[in-house]
Design a protein around this motif. Structure first.
Motif, PDB file in Angstrom:
ATOM      1  N   GLY A 223     100.276  31.177 104.390  1.00 31.38           N
ATOM      2  CA  GLY A 223     101.256  31.283 105.460  1.00 31.38           C
ATOM      3  C   GLY A 223     101.288  30.117 106.420  1.00 31.38           C
ATOM      4  N   TYR A 224     100.261  29.292 106.447  1.00 30.32           N
ATOM      5  CA  TYR A 224     100.186  28.215 107.434  1.00 30.32           C
ATOM      6  C   TYR A 224     101.209  27.107 107.147  1.00 30.32           C
ATOM      7  N   GLU A 225     101.456  26.832 105.872  1.00 32.38           N
ATOM      8  CA  GLU A 225     102.408  25.769 105.542  1.00 32.38           C
ATOM      9  C   GLU A 225     103.808  26.136 106.019  1.00 32.38           C
ATOM     10  N   ASP A 226     104.207  27.390 105.840  1.00 28.50           N
ATOM     11  CA  ASP A 226     105.539  27.820 106.276  1.00 28.50           C
ATOM     12  C   ASP A 226     105.688  27.684 107.780  1.00 28.50           C
ATOM     13  N   VAL A 227     104.649  28.034 108.523  1.00 27.46           N
ATOM     14  CA  VAL A 227     104.698  27.915 109.981  1.00 27.46           C
ATOM     15  C   VAL A 227     104.778  26.438 110.388  1.00 27.46           C
ATOM     16  N   MET A 231     107.410  23.024 112.829  1.00 31.49           N
ATOM     17  CA  MET A 231     106.735  22.498 114.016  1.00 31.49           C
ATOM     18  C   MET A 231     106.793  20.976 114.087  1.00 31.49           C
ATOM     19  N   ASN A 232     106.642  20.474 115.296  1.00 29.84           N
ATOM     20  CA  ASN A 232     106.428  19.041 115.491  1.00 29.84           C
ATOM     21  C   ASN A 232     104.945  18.747 115.408  1.00 29.84           C
ATOM     22  N   GLU A 233     104.605  17.527 114.994  1.00 32.78           N
ATOM     23  CA  GLU A 233     103.204  17.134 114.992  1.00 32.78           C
ATOM     24  C   GLU A 233     102.656  17.157 116.412  1.00 32.78           C
ATOM     25  N   TYR A 234     101.347  17.370 116.519  1.00 31.94           N
ATOM     26  CA  TYR A 234     100.638  17.432 117.800  1.00 31.94           C
ATOM     27  C   TYR A 234     101.192  18.551 118.692  1.00 31.94           C
ATOM     28  N   SER A 235     101.396  19.717 118.082  1.00 28.37           N
ATOM     29  CA  SER A 235     101.858  20.884 118.841  1.00 28.37           C
ATOM     30  C   SER A 235     101.201  22.138 118.275  1.00 28.37           C
ATOM     31  N   TYR A 236     101.249  23.236 119.038  1.00 29.88           N
ATOM     32  CA  TYR A 236     100.672  24.492 118.574  1.00 29.88           C
ATOM     33  C   TYR A 236     101.778  25.518 118.344  1.00 29.88           C
ATOM     34  N   SER A 237     101.485  26.497 117.532  1.00 28.32           N
ATOM     35  CA  SER A 237     102.482  27.473 117.093  1.00 28.32           C
ATOM     36  C   SER A 237     102.502  28.707 117.991  1.00 28.32           C
ATOM     37  N   GLU A 238     103.496  29.545 117.747  1.00 25.29           N
ATOM     38  CA  GLU A 238     103.478  30.904 118.269  1.00 25.29           C
ATOM     39  C   GLU A 238     102.447  31.699 117.462  1.00 25.29           C
ATOM     40  N   PRO A 239     101.919  32.775 118.001  1.00 25.61           N
ATOM     41  CA  PRO A 239     101.013  33.610 117.205  1.00 25.61           C
ATOM     42  C   PRO A 239     101.733  34.156 115.971  1.00 25.61           C
ATOM     43  N   PHE A 240     101.013  34.222 114.851  1.00 30.87           N
ATOM     44  CA  PHE A 240     101.605  34.764 113.625  1.00 30.87           C
ATOM     45  C   PHE A 240     100.539  35.530 112.848  1.00 30.87           C
ATOM     46  N   PRO A 241     100.956  36.614 112.175  1.00 37.87           N
ATOM     47  CA  PRO A 241      99.978  37.431 111.442  1.00 37.87           C
ATOM     48  C   PRO A 241      99.474  36.727 110.196  1.00 37.87           C
ATOM     49  N   VAL A 242      98.183  36.883 109.923  1.00 37.90           N
ATOM     50  CA  VAL A 242      97.556  36.350 108.708  1.00 37.90           C
ATOM     51  C   VAL A 242      96.681  37.443 108.111  1.00 37.90           C
ATOM     52  N   ASP A 243      96.041  37.131 106.992  1.00 35.79           N
ATOM     53  CA  ASP A 243      95.263  38.137 106.265  1.00 35.79           C
ATOM     54  C   ASP A 243      94.162  38.751 107.125  1.00 35.79           C
ATOM     55  N   ASP A 244      93.519  37.933 107.971  1.00 35.45           N
ATOM     56  CA  ASP A 244      92.345  38.404 108.708  1.00 35.45           C
ATOM     57  C   ASP A 244      92.614  38.717 110.173  1.00 35.45           C
ATOM     58  N   GLY A 245      93.866  38.682 110.599  1.00 33.96           N
ATOM     59  CA  GLY A 245      94.164  38.970 111.996  1.00 33.96           C
ATOM     60  C   GLY A 245      95.437  38.280 112.431  1.00 33.96           C
ATOM     61  N   VAL A 246      95.370  37.595 113.566  1.00 35.84           N
ATOM     62  CA  VAL A 246      96.508  36.858 114.108  1.00 35.84           C
ATOM     63  C   VAL A 246      96.030  35.447 114.436  1.00 35.84           C
ATOM     64  N   PHE A 251      99.079  21.987 114.807  1.00 32.72           N
ATOM     65  CA  PHE A 251      99.528  21.115 113.719  1.00 32.72           C
ATOM     66  C   PHE A 251      99.362  19.668 114.174  1.00 32.72           C
ATOM     67  N   HIS A 252      98.302  19.018 113.679  1.00 33.98           N
ATOM     68  CA  HIS A 252      98.025  17.639 114.092  1.00 33.98           C
ATOM     69  C   HIS A 252      99.009  16.665 113.461  1.00 33.98           C
ATOM     70  N   ARG A 253      99.014  16.628 112.143  1.00 30.82           N
ATOM     71  CA  ARG A 253      99.924  15.716 111.469  1.00 30.82           C
ATOM     72  C   ARG A 253     100.068  16.077 109.996  1.00 30.82           C
ATOM     73  N   LYS A 254     101.102  15.520 109.378  1.00 29.56           N
ATOM     74  CA  LYS A 254     101.391  15.754 107.967  1.00 29.56           C
ATOM     75  C   LYS A 254     101.445  14.418 107.241  1.00 29.56           C
ATOM     76  N   LEU A 255     100.863  14.377 106.065  1.00 27.37           N
ATOM     77  CA  LEU A 255     100.917  13.199 105.209  1.00 27.37           C
ATOM     78  C   LEU A 255     101.739  13.558 103.975  1.00 27.37           C
ATOM     79  N   PRO A 256     102.881  12.919 103.775  1.00 28.65           N
ATOM     80  CA  PRO A 256     103.763  13.294 102.661  1.00 28.65           C
ATOM     81  C   PRO A 256     103.228  12.831 101.310  1.00 28.65           C
ATOM     82  N   SER A 257     103.742  13.445 100.257  1.00 29.76           N
ATOM     83  CA  SER A 257     103.381  13.049  98.893  1.00 29.76           C
ATOM     84  C   SER A 257     103.900  11.646  98.601  1.00 29.76           C
TER      85      SER A 257
END
Length: 299
Positions: A223-227, A231-246, A251-257
């Motif tokens: 689920g983290y990739e979809d969230v 997002m913009n790099e160097y930002s934090y997300s809204e809370p979202f449900p995951v397997d072990d809780g919330v 998101f620091h940065r993304k390196l493309p293929s």
């Protein structure tokens, strides 16, 4: 302090120091630090129980310990740059970006400013290395069959798979997550909140830092990739449900293929195989004879 910055400081010191040596019999002042302190040849730069260490002795020590090697490195760089221009040797931007992505993925958390500083030094080093390799192997012949065989065996290793650098705070329920989010919105440190609230024992002590993970890896959290995609790099997300809780993700940065065809990699594989044939280290020494070089240490 980044190595590139440290090296630059040493270079500046050496240049200013050597220049100051030429003015020993004059009262000229030379700035030697970021506070613009100035010294002349006989001024003390330190005292130990009243015993002075004077500027000129410090300069001579610097030159004796680092001067020759640093000047040799600067000459190597200039030799490769001039010869690469002469023979029209350029390094594909795609290759440079792939190398930068590899180096980036080995780093920890960096600010945008820290990354840009490192990237500049990496870029120069990458271009220098590939141009040097090509210059050293210009007269070595490698068959098409050898290149193709090498690519068929190792070609995938030249590609870079998309990766994301992420941290998270994992809590039991949405109520706790919303509390953490409010504190973040008020300017609290993500790292400190992760240490205080996160249930993830593997990342909590590191401020929730998970690291760089390839998005096709089985270890990439569900689920983290979809969230992150929204997002913009160097930002934090809204809370979202995951397997072990919330979770709240940073998101620091993304390196493309980055993927290469055979034709794109062929000249670089050819140089690599040619260098192996020469059984030679990656040194600019053999290139010096192609240019008119004079320096204070002779040759």
């Amino acid at each position: 302090m980044p190595k590139k910055l440290l090296l630059s400081i040493i270079v500046v010191l050496l240049i200013t120091n050597i220049a100051s040596l030429l003015l020993l019999n004059r009262e000229s002042k030379v700035a030697v630090d970021s506070n613009n302190q100035t010294f002349s040849a006989k001024d003390a730069v330190a005292t130990v129980n009243g015993e002075e260490i004077i500027y000129v002795d410090w300069v001579n020590s610097l030159i004796d310990s680092s001067g020759k090697k640093e000047l040799e490195t600067m000459i190597d760089r200039e030799v490769v740059s001039q010869l690469a221009n002469q023979y029209h040797i350029e390094v594909d931007e795609k290759v440079i970006q792939r190398e930068i992505s590899l180096l980036t993925s080995m780093q920890g958390v960096m600010t945008e400013e820290e990354f840009k500083e490192l990237e500049e030094g990496w870029r120069d080093d990458i271009i220098y290395r590939y141009q040097l390799e090509k210059l050293l192997t210009m007269d070595v012949s490698v068959s098409e069959e050898e290149i193709q065989q090498f690519y068929n065996t190792y070609g995938n290793q030249y590609n870079f798979t998309e990766a994301m650098q992420i941290s998270h705070i994992l809590v039991e329920d949405m109520e706790t997550a919303e509390k953490v989010k409010r504190e973040l919105d008020q300017g609290a440190s993500f790292t400190l909140l992760a240490k205080e609230y996160s249930m993830d024992e593997e990342t909590r002590d590191n401020g929730g830092y998970i690291g760089f993970i390839h998005t096709n890896s089985q270890f990439f959290p569900n689920g983290y990739e979809d969230v992150a995609e929204g997002m913009n790099e160097y930002s934090y997300s809204e809370p979202f449900p995951v397997d072990d809780g919330v979770a709240i993700m940073y998101f620091h940065r993304k390196l493309p293929s980055i993927d290469f065809t055979y034709e794109e990699m062929k000249p670089y594989i050819e140089s690599e195989l040619a260098l192996q044939q020469l059984n030679q280290s990656l040194s600019a020494d053999p290139l010096w004879e192609q240019l008119d070089i004079e320096w204070i240490y002779g040759r």
